[in-house]
Design an enzyme around this catalytic site. Sequence first.
Site, PDB file in Angstrom:
ATOM      1  N   HIS A   5       0.819  -1.444  -0.198  1.00 13.80           N
ATOM      2  CA  HIS A   5      -0.570  -0.101  -0.144  1.00 13.80           C
ATOM      3  C   HIS A   5       0.732   1.217  -0.165  1.00 13.80           C
ATOM      4  CE1 HIS A   5      -3.766  -1.777   0.677  1.00 13.80           C
ATOM      5  NE2 HIS A   5      -2.788  -3.092   1.435  1.00 13.80           N
ATOM      6  N   ASN A  77     -10.606  -3.025   0.950  1.00 16.41           N
ATOM      7  CA  ASN A  77     -10.080  -3.378  -0.460  1.00 16.41           C
ATOM      8  C   ASN A  77     -11.238  -2.931  -1.181  1.00 16.41           C
ATOM      9  OD1 ASN A  77      -7.320  -3.840   0.051  1.00 16.41           O
ATOM     10  ND2 ASN A  77      -7.893  -5.837   0.326  1.00 16.41           N
TER      11      ASN A  77
END
Length: 216
Positions: A5, A77
């Site tokens: 990320h 997500n």
Amino acid sequence: ERVVHARGTGAHGEFTASADLSDLTIASVFTPGTTTPVFVRFSSVVHGNHSPETLRDPRGFATKFYTQDGNWDLVGNNFPTFFIRDAIKFPDMVHAFKPDPDKNYGTDKTLWDFFQHVPEATRTLTLLFSNEGTPDSYRQMDGSSVHAYKLVNDDGKFVYVKFAWKSLQGVKNHDPKQAESVQGKDFNHMSRDLIENINAGNFPKWDLYLQVLDAG
């Protein structure tokens, strides 16, 4: 730089509770009419800080709620399912997605070497290699909590829930040719779209839903 990320952007906003969930939880953030400041960080997962946002990848959808009871992180997500069920597999999964250690670029050798032994990943892999793996924008993307949460009501009864964000802008993805064309012009297209729309007053919105599993 973050291991995963690393590539992301974020925005401040607010969450307003509309439904009475007192039968499920005592959390004040879900009291009808309550408005809570939030910060949302959207991201790609595998690739580095300056990687193109057109690359095929899951997208992070993490929301921090600044509630009157303290901060609460809803980690998510853009896929409704996750690749693994057993958390001990997480480091190996991350390594599988990263570049081959003998080349320093990805060949998918490590990816399939790992996932051929993880049949529970099939559905999420199918989503990743569909057009959902290359979203058009963060605004036109749904979100889902990575794992289940436990909610406890005033009587001490608990349930398990998964959270789902549904984009009120609709969902839009790129096919492979579109992703290639966009990358040749702007490798920041998702961050740029979000920031420019917010600056123009076109604030994106999502509805938050719960999928409830009775623990009894």
